[in-house]
Design a protein around this motif. Sequence first.
Motif, PDB file in Angstrom:
ATOM      1  N   PHE A 144       0.671  39.399  69.212  1.00  0.00           N
ATOM      2  CA  PHE A 144       1.115  38.364  68.352  1.00  0.00           C
ATOM      3  C   PHE A 144       0.091  37.255  68.295  1.00  0.00           C
ATOM      4  N   GLN A 145      -0.465  36.889  69.633  1.00  0.00           N
ATOM      5  CA  GLN A 145      -1.379  35.977  69.622  1.00  0.00           C
ATOM      6  C   GLN A 145      -2.663  36.066  68.919  1.00  0.00           C
ATOM      7  N   THR A 146      -3.221  37.305  68.938  1.00  0.00           N
ATOM      8  CA  THR A 146      -4.464  37.797  68.287  1.00  0.00           C
ATOM      9  C   THR A 146      -4.201  37.739  66.639  1.00  0.00           C
ATOM     10  N   LEU A 147      -3.134  38.190  66.035  1.00  0.00           N
ATOM     11  CA  LEU A 147      -2.771  38.185  64.756  1.00  0.00           C
ATOM     12  C   LEU A 147      -2.592  36.991  64.250  1.00  0.00           C
ATOM     13  N   TYR A 148      -2.012  35.985  64.964  1.00  0.00           N
ATOM     14  CA  TYR A 148      -1.854  34.795  64.726  1.00  0.00           C
ATOM     15  C   TYR A 148      -3.238  34.089  64.576  1.00  0.00           C
ATOM     16  N   GLN A 149      -4.092  34.145  65.363  1.00  0.00           N
ATOM     17  CA  GLN A 149      -5.318  33.595  65.499  1.00  0.00           C
ATOM     18  C   GLN A 149      -6.098  33.822  64.128  1.00  0.00           C
ATOM     19  N   ASN A 150      -6.079  35.263  63.945  1.00  0.00           N
ATOM     20  CA  ASN A 150      -6.897  35.605  62.864  1.00  0.00           C
ATOM     21  C   ASN A 150      -6.151  35.312  61.583  1.00  0.00           C
ATOM     22  N   ALA A 151      -4.888  35.223  61.403  1.00  0.00           N
ATOM     23  CA  ALA A 151      -4.260  34.860  60.242  1.00  0.00           C
ATOM     24  C   ALA A 151      -4.369  33.471  60.002  1.00  0.00           C
ATOM     25  N   ASP A 152      -4.584  32.933  61.126  1.00  0.00           N
ATOM     26  CA  ASP A 152      -4.926  31.220  60.937  1.00  0.00           C
ATOM     27  C   ASP A 152      -6.077  30.952  60.532  1.00  0.00           C
ATOM     28  N   LYS A 153      -7.267  31.826  60.852  1.00  0.00           N
ATOM     29  CA  LYS A 153      -8.780  31.627  60.447  1.00  0.00           C
ATOM     30  C   LYS A 153      -8.508  32.036  58.976  1.00  0.00           C
ATOM     31  N   SER A 154      -7.790  32.698  58.317  1.00  0.00           N
ATOM     32  CA  SER A 154      -7.853  33.224  57.071  1.00  0.00           C
ATOM     33  C   SER A 154      -7.145  31.870  56.299  1.00  0.00           C
TER      34      SER A 154
END
Length: 632
Positions: free
Chosen positions: A455-465
């Motif tokens: 979840f943490q990495t998915l969240y961070q990368n979606a947040d970058k997008s």
Amino acid sequence: MLEEDTPDLILMDIEMPEMDGMETTRRIKANSKWNRIPVVFLTADADPVTESECLKIGADDFIAKPFVPMVMTGRISRILELNELKNDLELQLEKKTKQVEMVTLNSIMSIANTIDAKDKYTSGHSVRVAKCAVEIARRLGWSQKEIQNFHYVALLHDIGKIGVPDYVLNKEEPLTIEDRAIIQKHPITGGEILKDIHMIEHVQEGALFHHEHYDGNGYPFGLKGEEIPLYARIISIADSYDAMTSNRVYRKRLPNSQVVAEFQRCRGHQFDPELTDLFVTMLEEGFYIPYVEDCKAEDIMSESTILLNKVLAEYAEEARILSLHDALTGLRNRTYAKSRIDELLNKGHKGALFIFDLDNFKKINDTYGHIAGDKALQLFADVLRKNSERNDVTCRLGGDEFIVFYTDMEKKEKAVEQAEKIIRKIAEKFKEQTFMDDVSVSMGIAFYPDDGQSFQTLYQNADKSLYYIKKNGKNSYHIYSDGGEKGDNTLADIDNVRNLIEGRMDADKGAFQVDYDEFGKIYDFVSRCVERKQQMVQTVLFSITAKADHYLEVETMDKAMGALREAVKGSLRSVDVGTQYSSSQYVLILLDADQDNGKMVVERVREQFYQIYKEDDLNLSYDMQTMKPRMK
């Protein structure tokens, strides 16, 4: 209309055809689904008597015609704010009340166990009565929930015996008139003890009325027939059955045939006739509760302790569920999101994580107030709720940021279709609200497993997008793996920064807004210097990431980015330049610096950052590249 939708407030006239405002309000306030809705009367009847009557039946305000629009909207805003505050306070009070009840119930159960254990002639009585009463309820067709509740009621029916002296409870000779008078007070004592316990429905009735007789000759109030609550009538039969089948100093327990005869004799006198017939049938079919000689105190306590633990578990689960919901929108909150999404990923579910952010949301709060802002959030949450399936995870993270994990969504085409659908639905929904014309939605999307393993990495990368699309025109979506905001490898991110900035320099309109425009011009100048080999330049990308077992909230990330900007300001020369690249990343250009000098500057920034930020929940990492000449 109310059957279909629940409004925030009802504004209506008093004089209306068919049903006037007074009667309408009475019906609204009499309905538990609607009685919390604020009602405001708008009427030309300014009579103080009429106003008083309106307030008596539950109206929240009374506005006389002709009205001043500014004054009326101000009063309505005040009513809505007060109503929200009241609802929140009531919820908090309800939680606190349940906590107090649990502590009280825990004490009461301990007392009940003690009573059963100290009465040597009725050891285990309450447990056996509860078993018998529950079986009668089951034969009556009660639901499992009702039966479970009834078990608690029956278990506590003799709690009032705490007020009966031991010498009376354990007396071997016949009781005196005085002794009987003491014994007969225990239902009232029990009723007083249980009167404030609301978690167990009808619990006071069981204690207070289980010695009432159907013909009116019981105690303590001499109730008759169906004046006696059904719970108490059933417990009366179960209580008497246990008395007949337990050993006493003056007799042995009665055989089944004699028990049946006694119930038939007392049918319609001591006991409810229909319940008696049912119970006699049960006895004739072989029903019995085993009686154990010399029952140990710990054995007596075991079942009631199990029941108490069940109550505690139910309350804990209810509290847990409440704690995982966002109070304003009714969606799940960030705590639930993290645990549930990680659980799905661990089970092998692929999917797409969408992060949503309302564009221009601050403008609503600033222009129309927080009531309007809350309405916008609720409308948005409703759109997400209606456009997600039962297995999807739909949450409000905080502020105007929401996420949905679309479980088992693997194809980009599906994600694009879903994103465009939500943009369209939001536009339709907000168009209905004239003050929300400027509001739209931006989305960042990341796929599991390609864009992150947790979840943490998915969240961070979606947040970058998401940050990328917010800087590129808003009201759209961006998928992390499509570039622009790609990669756990921050060296690749640096290349993206370069490509994006150079792309901006090739057009009048493009990816970056004002801050990035200025950065792009500087980057262009520096790259020309590099091209002519007159300077050594380092490009640095700082990344803020959570430490293990930590989760960075939006507010935390904002605080950390502010600290990073301060650290850069205090550590760099005036010829160096930096800009925020995403919500968690910051880019620096270090002029006249080789790798060694660059590392020295970067470490100084990191040291300053940790001194300013002070918390221990995140890491500040970096990657550095020597700038290459621009391609012709």
